[in-house]
Design a protein around this motif. Sequence first.
Motif, PDB file in Angstrom:
ATOM      1  N   ALA A 182       0.846  -1.203   0.000  1.00 48.70           N
ATOM      2  CA  ALA A 182       0.000   0.000   0.000  1.00 48.70           C
ATOM      3  C   ALA A 182       0.876   1.246   0.000  1.00 48.70           C
ATOM      4  CB  ALA A 182      -0.930  -0.012   1.214  1.00 48.70           C
ATOM      5  N   ALA A 183       1.951   1.213   0.803  1.00 45.31           N
ATOM      6  CA  ALA A 183       2.862   2.370   0.845  1.00 45.31           C
ATOM      7  C   ALA A 183       3.546   2.555  -0.513  1.00 45.31           C
ATOM      8  CB  ALA A 183       3.900   2.186   1.954  1.00 45.31           C
ATOM      9  N   LEU A 184       3.999   1.457  -1.102  1.00 40.22           N
ATOM     10  CA  LEU A 184       4.662   1.539  -2.414  1.00 40.22           C
ATOM     11  C   LEU A 184       3.741   2.190  -3.441  1.00 40.22           C
ATOM     12  CD1 LEU A 184       6.382  -1.971  -2.791  1.00 40.22           C
ATOM     13  CD2 LEU A 184       7.504   0.238  -2.527  1.00 40.22           C
ATOM     14  N   ASP A 185       2.471   1.779  -3.421  1.00 37.77           N
ATOM     15  CA  ASP A 185       1.533   2.265  -4.438  1.00 37.77           C
ATOM     16  C   ASP A 185       1.163   3.731  -4.229  1.00 37.77           C
ATOM     17  OD1 ASP A 185       1.676  -0.243  -5.497  1.00 37.77           O
ATOM     18  OD2 ASP A 185      -0.262  -0.938  -4.737  1.00 37.77           O
ATOM     19  N   ARG A 186       1.475   4.283  -3.051  1.00 43.89           N
ATOM     20  CA  ARG A 186       1.165   5.698  -2.805  1.00 43.89           C
ATOM     21  C   ARG A 186       2.346   6.611  -3.145  1.00 43.89           C
ATOM     22  NH1 ARG A 186      -2.127   3.756   1.730  1.00 43.89           N
ATOM     23  NH2 ARG A 186      -0.254   3.647   2.996  1.00 43.89           N
ATOM     24  N   LEU A 187       3.515   6.058  -3.457  1.00 46.96           N
ATOM     25  CA  LEU A 187       4.676   6.888  -3.776  1.00 46.96           C
ATOM     26  C   LEU A 187       4.478   7.591  -5.119  1.00 46.96           C
ATOM     27  CD1 LEU A 187       7.512   4.417  -2.738  1.00 46.96           C
ATOM     28  CD2 LEU A 187       7.056   6.635  -1.660  1.00 46.96           C
ATOM     29  N   ASN A 188       4.925   8.828  -5.198  1.00 49.88           N
ATOM     30  CA  ASN A 188       4.828   9.561  -6.470  1.00 49.88           C
ATOM     31  C   ASN A 188       6.170   9.746  -7.143  1.00 49.88           C
ATOM     32  OD1 ASN A 188       2.003  10.088  -6.563  1.00 49.88           O
ATOM     33  ND2 ASN A 188       2.292  11.536  -4.868  1.00 49.88           N
ATOM     34  N   ILE A 189       7.157  10.192  -6.363  1.00 47.55           N
ATOM     35  CA  ILE A 189       8.474  10.507  -6.953  1.00 47.55           C
ATOM     36  C   ILE A 189       9.331   9.253  -7.033  1.00 47.55           C
ATOM     37  CG2 ILE A 189      10.596  11.835  -6.665  1.00 47.55           C
ATOM     38  CD1 ILE A 189       8.874  13.825  -4.989  1.00 47.55           C
ATOM     39  N   ILE A 190       9.353   8.517  -5.937  1.00 47.90           N
ATOM     40  CA  ILE A 190      10.213   7.332  -5.859  1.00 47.90           C
ATOM     41  C   ILE A 190       9.562   6.213  -6.669  1.00 47.90           C
ATOM     42  CG2 ILE A 190      11.281   5.665  -4.290  1.00 47.90           C
ATOM     43  CD1 ILE A 190      11.075   7.899  -2.112  1.00 47.90           C
ATOM     44  N   LYS A 191      10.330   5.638  -7.575  1.00 51.74           N
ATOM     45  CA  LYS A 191       9.784   4.643  -8.502  1.00 51.74           C
ATOM     46  C   LYS A 191       9.940   3.222  -7.958  1.00 51.74           C
ATOM     47  CE  LYS A 191       8.983   7.995 -11.252  1.00 51.74           C
ATOM     48  NZ  LYS A 191       7.734   8.695 -10.837  1.00 51.74           N
ATOM     49  N   ILE A 192       8.930   2.398  -8.217  1.00 50.01           N
ATOM     50  CA  ILE A 192       9.015   0.978  -7.872  1.00 50.01           C
ATOM     51  C   ILE A 192       9.784   0.305  -8.998  1.00 50.01           C
ATOM     52  CG2 ILE A 192       7.733  -1.140  -7.377  1.00 50.01           C
ATOM     53  CD1 ILE A 192       5.274   0.689  -6.776  1.00 50.01           C
ATOM     54  N   SER A 193      10.958  -0.189  -8.694  1.00 51.09           N
ATOM     55  CA  SER A 193      11.779  -0.882  -9.695  1.00 51.09           C
ATOM     56  C   SER A 193      12.828  -1.680  -8.938  1.00 51.09           C
ATOM     57  CB  SER A 193      12.404   0.129 -10.665  1.00 51.09           C
ATOM     58  OG  SER A 193      12.979  -0.560 -11.757  1.00 51.09           O
ATOM     59  N   ASN A 194      13.824  -2.217  -9.640  1.00 48.68           N
ATOM     60  CA  ASN A 194      14.785  -3.047  -8.916  1.00 48.68           C
ATOM     61  C   ASN A 194      16.248  -2.727  -9.195  1.00 48.68           C
ATOM     62  OD1 ASN A 194      12.925  -4.866 -10.909  1.00 48.68           O
ATOM     63  ND2 ASN A 194      15.097  -4.851 -11.469  1.00 48.68           N
ATOM     64  N   ASN A 195      16.513  -1.634  -9.906  1.00 46.77           N
ATOM     65  CA  ASN A 195      17.907  -1.210 -10.056  1.00 46.77           C
ATOM     66  C   ASN A 195      18.307  -0.439  -8.800  1.00 46.77           C
ATOM     67  OD1 ASN A 195      20.410  -0.854 -11.322  1.00 46.77           O
ATOM     68  ND2 ASN A 195      19.777   1.023 -12.344  1.00 46.77           N
ATOM     69  N   LEU A 196      19.552  -0.028  -8.740  1.00 49.05           N
ATOM     70  CA  LEU A 196      20.005   0.825  -7.635  1.00 49.05           C
ATOM     71  C   LEU A 196      21.170   1.667  -8.133  1.00 49.05           C
ATOM     72  CD1 LEU A 196      22.824  -0.534  -6.105  1.00 49.05           C
ATOM     73  CD2 LEU A 196      21.150  -2.329  -5.816  1.00 49.05           C
ATOM     74  N   GLY A 197      21.503   2.711  -7.349  1.00 46.20           N
ATOM     75  CA  GLY A 197      22.609   3.582  -7.744  1.00 46.20           C
ATOM     76  C   GLY A 197      22.233   4.560  -8.841  1.00 46.20           C
ATOM     77  N   ASP A 198      20.952   4.632  -9.174  1.00 42.20           N
ATOM     78  CA  ASP A 198      20.451   5.486 -10.247  1.00 42.20           C
ATOM     79  C   ASP A 198      20.248   6.912  -9.735  1.00 42.20           C
ATOM     80  OD1 ASP A 198      18.763   6.632 -12.313  1.00 42.20           O
ATOM     81  OD2 ASP A 198      18.086   4.617 -12.833  1.00 42.20           O
ATOM     82  N   ALA A 199      20.269   7.885 -10.636  1.00 39.08           N
ATOM     83  CA  ALA A 199      19.934   9.273 -10.278  1.00 39.08           C
ATOM     84  C   ALA A 199      18.495   9.360  -9.786  1.00 39.08           C
ATOM     85  CB  ALA A 199      20.137  10.185 -11.480  1.00 39.08           C
ATOM     86  N   LYS A 200      17.658   8.470 -10.250  1.00 34.15           N
ATOM     87  CA  LYS A 200      16.263   8.422  -9.816  1.00 34.15           C
ATOM     88  C   LYS A 200      16.152   7.507  -8.594  1.00 34.15           C
ATOM     89  CE  LYS A 200      14.507   8.976 -14.539  1.00 34.15           C
ATOM     90  NZ  LYS A 200      15.788   8.915 -15.300  1.00 34.15           N
ATOM     91  N   SER A 201      15.442   7.946  -7.576  1.00 37.24           N
ATOM     92  CA  SER A 201      15.259   7.104  -6.394  1.00 37.24           C
ATOM     93  C   SER A 201      14.369   5.919  -6.750  1.00 37.24           C
ATOM     94  CB  SER A 201      14.629   7.907  -5.258  1.00 37.24           C
ATOM     95  OG  SER A 201      15.565   8.844  -4.781  1.00 37.24           O
TER      96      SER A 201
END
Length: 395
Positions: free
Chosen positions: A326-345
């Motif tokens: 539920a918390a994941l689905d409410r995020l707007n800026i932070i993306k649900i994905s599986n990489n790391l170290g990206d400029a995007k959170s």
Amino acid sequence: MSVTSAKGLHPRTQAVHHGTRRSQYGEMAEAIFLTQGFVYDSAAQAEARFVESGPDEFIYARYGNPTSRMFEDRIAALEGTEDAFATASGMAAVNGAMFSLCSPGDHVVAARALFGSCLYVLDLLAKFGVEVSYVDGTDLDQWKAAIRPGTKAVFFESVSNPGLEVIDMQAVADLAHAAGAQVVVDNVFATPVFSRAVDMGADIVVYSATKHIDGGGRALAGVICGTRDFIRGTAEPYLKHTGGAISPFHSWIMLNGLATMDLRVRAQAQSAETIARALQGHAGLSRVIYPGLADHPQHDLAMRQMGSGGTMIAIEVAGGKDAAFAALDRLNIIKISNNLGDAKSIVTHPATTTHQRLSDENKAQLGITPGLLRLSVGLEDAQDLIDDLVNALNG
Ligand SMILES: *Cc1c(COP(=O)(O)O)cnc(C)c1O
């Protein structure tokens, strides 16, 4: 062709200049040599090169390429190793390092808390007759008990994925070296910015360059760093014949990534610390795991070894999987994905994605609970990220 050396200079200077090869045109930016082959002046030259090729003599891109050579030289200088071999992915680097090093009958000791695909490679080694013992990487007594005279190698992630356990590299290396074992470190979470693993006893360091080295989530790549003897004598023959070479285009992306990595990673780590502190004590969380916080079990070691808590945070949402989703689905800026170290959170739910394959018992052992989220902090404004997270957790 001229080659720029920045050996002996500071890492940020090396990261911009070291290893640059300029053609007769004197181009400023590193050129992409998008070629699989190279033309010989004569048949005799071709013959000679197949017998022995110098550092700037190439045969075929699966063996080496000028753009990839620039990336290899630059990361080796940053890591403080004699040489490096760039690979198609981080996993090609782990596979290349371990399979080229080990033979049937060898014994390897590994930390249990590993990236799922690293566990797969170790299982594969076992299938080919290598004995693999697993230990709790944070418990030196377990390393001491498992390493024996003749152990070929130890393998661990200096900071584990996703639980952010920090392993005492120097202490494990001392135990390994006393038994004659090689120390192979997957240093992805620590990054070359925060820990030069070879200064703490590592013999071979592997990176998934896909993460902080790229820094923009664009391309897969990996690299193995080590002595010239190991890289050119052991790893290269394995990789060049089994096809793990990097694309020259991806080497070019990674070269550009290295130039800004120090600035990016330091800014990301600073934000990570701010966010971890802001989330501490939030009613929707049962745990905030960040090596830079004083309550982290290896906080002192992390500060000694990395001087920073790094760019990754793990948080445990109270209320398990449903509350976490539920918390994941409410995020707007932070993306649900599986990489790391990206400029995007990026936020990941390890139990159902990256570590889905593990048994429930294994997950429990590694602290991968149903509520656990792994957060890779990007380059956005830290306050915007805190607002996004708090908003998502408050519901
Ligand atoms: C991502 C990752 C790898 C694998 O790297 P790829 O580039 O995805 O093949 C290996 N080890 C760790 C710790 C990682 O995070």
